[in-house]
Design a protein around this motif. Sequence first.
Motif, short mmCIF file in Angstrom:
data_model
loop_
_atom_site.label_atom_id
_atom_site.label_comp_id
_atom_site.label_asym_id
_atom_site.label_seq_id
_atom_site.Cartn_x
_atom_site.Cartn_y
_atom_site.Cartn_z
N ASN A 122 0.83 -1.18 0.00
CA ASN A 122 0.00 0.00 0.00
C ASN A 122 0.87 1.24 0.00
O ASN A 122 2.10 1.14 0.11
CB ASN A 122 -0.94 0.01 1.21
N ASN A 123 0.25 2.37 -0.12
CA ASN A 123 0.97 3.63 -0.21
C ASN A 123 0.31 4.69 0.65
O ASN A 123 -0.91 4.69 0.83
CB ASN A 123 1.01 4.13 -1.66
N TRP A 124 1.13 5.58 1.19
CA TRP A 124 0.62 6.75 1.89
C TRP A 124 0.34 7.84 0.85
O TRP A 124 1.20 8.15 0.04
CB TRP A 124 1.63 7.28 2.90
N VAL A 125 -0.86 8.37 0.87
CA VAL A 125 -1.21 9.44 -0.06
C VAL A 125 -1.77 10.63 0.70
O VAL A 125 -2.27 10.50 1.82
CB VAL A 125 -2.24 8.96 -1.12
N VAL A 126 -1.69 11.80 0.07
CA VAL A 126 -2.17 13.04 0.67
C VAL A 126 -3.38 13.54 -0.10
O VAL A 126 -3.36 13.57 -1.34
CB VAL A 126 -1.05 14.12 0.68
N ASN A 127 -4.40 13.90 0.63
CA ASN A 127 -5.63 14.44 0.03
C ASN A 127 -5.33 15.82 -0.55
O ASN A 127 -5.03 16.76 0.18
CB ASN A 127 -6.71 14.53 1.12
N LYS A 128 -5.39 15.94 -1.87
CA LYS A 128 -5.01 17.20 -2.51
C LYS A 128 -5.97 18.34 -2.18
O LYS A 128 -5.64 19.51 -2.38
CB LYS A 128 -4.89 17.03 -4.02
N ASN A 129 -7.15 18.01 -1.68
CA ASN A 129 -8.12 19.04 -1.31
C ASN A 129 -8.05 19.42 0.17
O ASN A 129 -8.85 20.22 0.65
CB ASN A 129 -9.53 18.57 -1.66
N SER A 130 -7.09 18.83 0.87
CA SER A 130 -6.94 19.12 2.29
C SER A 130 -6.36 20.50 2.51
O SER A 130 -5.43 20.93 1.81
CB SER A 130 -6.02 18.08 2.94
N LYS A 146 -2.55 20.02 3.64
CA LYS A 146 -1.71 19.11 2.85
C LYS A 146 -0.22 19.40 2.99
O LYS A 146 0.60 18.48 2.89
CB LYS A 146 -2.14 19.10 1.39
N ALA A 147 0.17 20.66 3.24
CA ALA A 147 1.60 20.97 3.42
C ALA A 147 2.11 20.28 4.69
O ALA A 147 3.20 19.69 4.69
CB ALA A 147 1.81 22.48 3.51
N GLU A 148 1.33 20.35 5.77
CA GLU A 148 1.72 19.70 7.02
C GLU A 148 1.68 18.18 6.87
O GLU A 148 2.49 17.46 7.46
CB GLU A 148 0.81 20.14 8.16
N ALA A 149 0.75 17.68 6.07
CA ALA A 149 0.66 16.23 5.84
C ALA A 149 1.91 15.72 5.15
O ALA A 149 2.45 14.66 5.52
CB ALA A 149 -0.58 15.92 5.00
N LYS A 150 2.40 16.45 4.19
CA LYS A 150 3.62 16.06 3.48
C LYS A 150 4.83 16.11 4.41
O LYS A 150 5.74 15.27 4.32
CB LYS A 150 3.82 16.93 2.24
N LYS A 151 4.85 17.09 5.31
CA LYS A 151 5.95 17.18 6.27
C LYS A 151 5.96 15.98 7.21
O LYS A 151 7.01 15.45 7.55
CB LYS A 151 5.84 18.48 7.08
N PHE A 152 4.76 15.57 7.63
CA PHE A 152 4.67 14.41 8.52
C PHE A 152 5.18 13.15 7.82
O PHE A 152 5.95 12.36 8.41
CB PHE A 152 3.23 14.19 8.97
N LEU A 153 4.79 12.92 6.58
CA LEU A 153 5.26 11.74 5.85
C LEU A 153 6.77 11.78 5.66
O LEU A 153 7.45 10.75 5.79
CB LEU A 153 4.56 11.65 4.48
N ASN A 154 7.30 12.96 5.38
CA ASN A 154 8.74 13.08 5.22
C ASN A 154 9.46 12.78 6.53
O ASN A 154 10.49 12.08 6.56
CB ASN A 154 9.10 14.48 4.72
#
Length: 427
Positions: free
Chosen positions: A315-323, A326-334
């Motif tokens: 599976n994959n971690w994905v970010v909701n583009k309408n969130s 989303k900037a903070e979501a990408k930081k968390f995954l990184n």
Amino acid sequence: MKIKAIKAVAALSASFVLLTSVGANGAFAKSTTQATSSKKVTLNVFQFKAEIAKDFEAMAKDYHKAYPNVTVKVTTVGGGADYGAALKAEFAKGKGPDIFNNGGFQEAVTWKDKLEDLSKEPWVKNLYKGTEKPMTMNGKLYGMPMNTEGYGFIYNKDLFKKAGITTLPKSISELEAASKKLKAKGITAFSVGYAEWWILGIHLLNIPFAQQSNPDQFIKDVNSGKVKISDNKKFKEWVKLLDLTVKYGNKNPLTTDYNKQVTQFAKGEAAMMQQGNWTQTTIDGIKKNMKIGVLPMPINNDKAAMDKLPVGVPNNWVVNKNSANKAEAKKFLNWMVTSKTGQKYIVEKFKFIPALKTIKGTNLGPIADDIQKYSAAGKTLTWNWFKFPDGATNDFGASIQKYIAKQSSSTQMLKEFDATWKSKYKK
């Protein structure tokens, strides 16, 4: 993997899984993530892996300690529950979660309008070759591989020894012979959790697809109507494997769920079970240092073709583009894949085979060890269910359960597969 389960890539080569055993320079990378939010943010993560739920929640708390303005709220829907249906329900309520899971391939296409482009994220350059394929569309990457996984028949070495099995079965005839030896010693050969549609409609049914000479072309031909599943030799052979597990399996397979299946196996009540390395932490929690390994799932007597394990990206971690977050979501995954804390959770707590070269993947347990050995030898099969029409796996599972209950014949079951595919497929 469970779905948990779950999810795949033909190009999983010997190189990238073998390298997980040593990592990149054998060291943890330092996080480049910096908290920039000056306001309180809550990230909603909707994930399916029940095995890691508690540890993931603990990791989320550690992230909050490092970045007090960000609270990560984790919701887990797995352990036999239908994650896909639950995810659709979440989006139907409103905006949906900030981070969720996607299996890639056809599932990525289905959800594309909700997926943020992650192509420029710093971890992308460190992915093992092939792990990016499920989530790549039109040259852009829309997901971060969760890990790599493999599955087969996990077996109890002590029970095999007790039954006098000295040669590991690599063909359908040898698997039946081993099952007979186990039965003669009063040992149940298989712990089968066939109350779970995904064990049947995803992992087990993947085998005849993966054993095609060209799985992708076969699926294209099924899509176009050029071929039928019910006419295919590999699927007819696969029925013999299904029958074997039922004949030599535990009583009441259709009321045995995932948790009971794994518990039976870990307690030594059965010699084998169809599962993958995602069960390692559960097994360890029941019996420490259990002597186990992984066997292939043969459907005929061609040993060279049968001596392979299905290995892929579950599976994959994905970010909701309408969130809005989303900037903070990408930081968390990184942070999860670059910080020392996140990496330790991935390897030491989740027991994941890493999908990134920068994460050192050792001491993951005997199941992962065997999977990595098969991968290093190039003896792998592809994961194909993410290429099926949306919703087909559920119906496949139901058709197999009907067959096990003796409410249909094997011919009828295979024809039901064709009917399901035709009704679900959208050009």
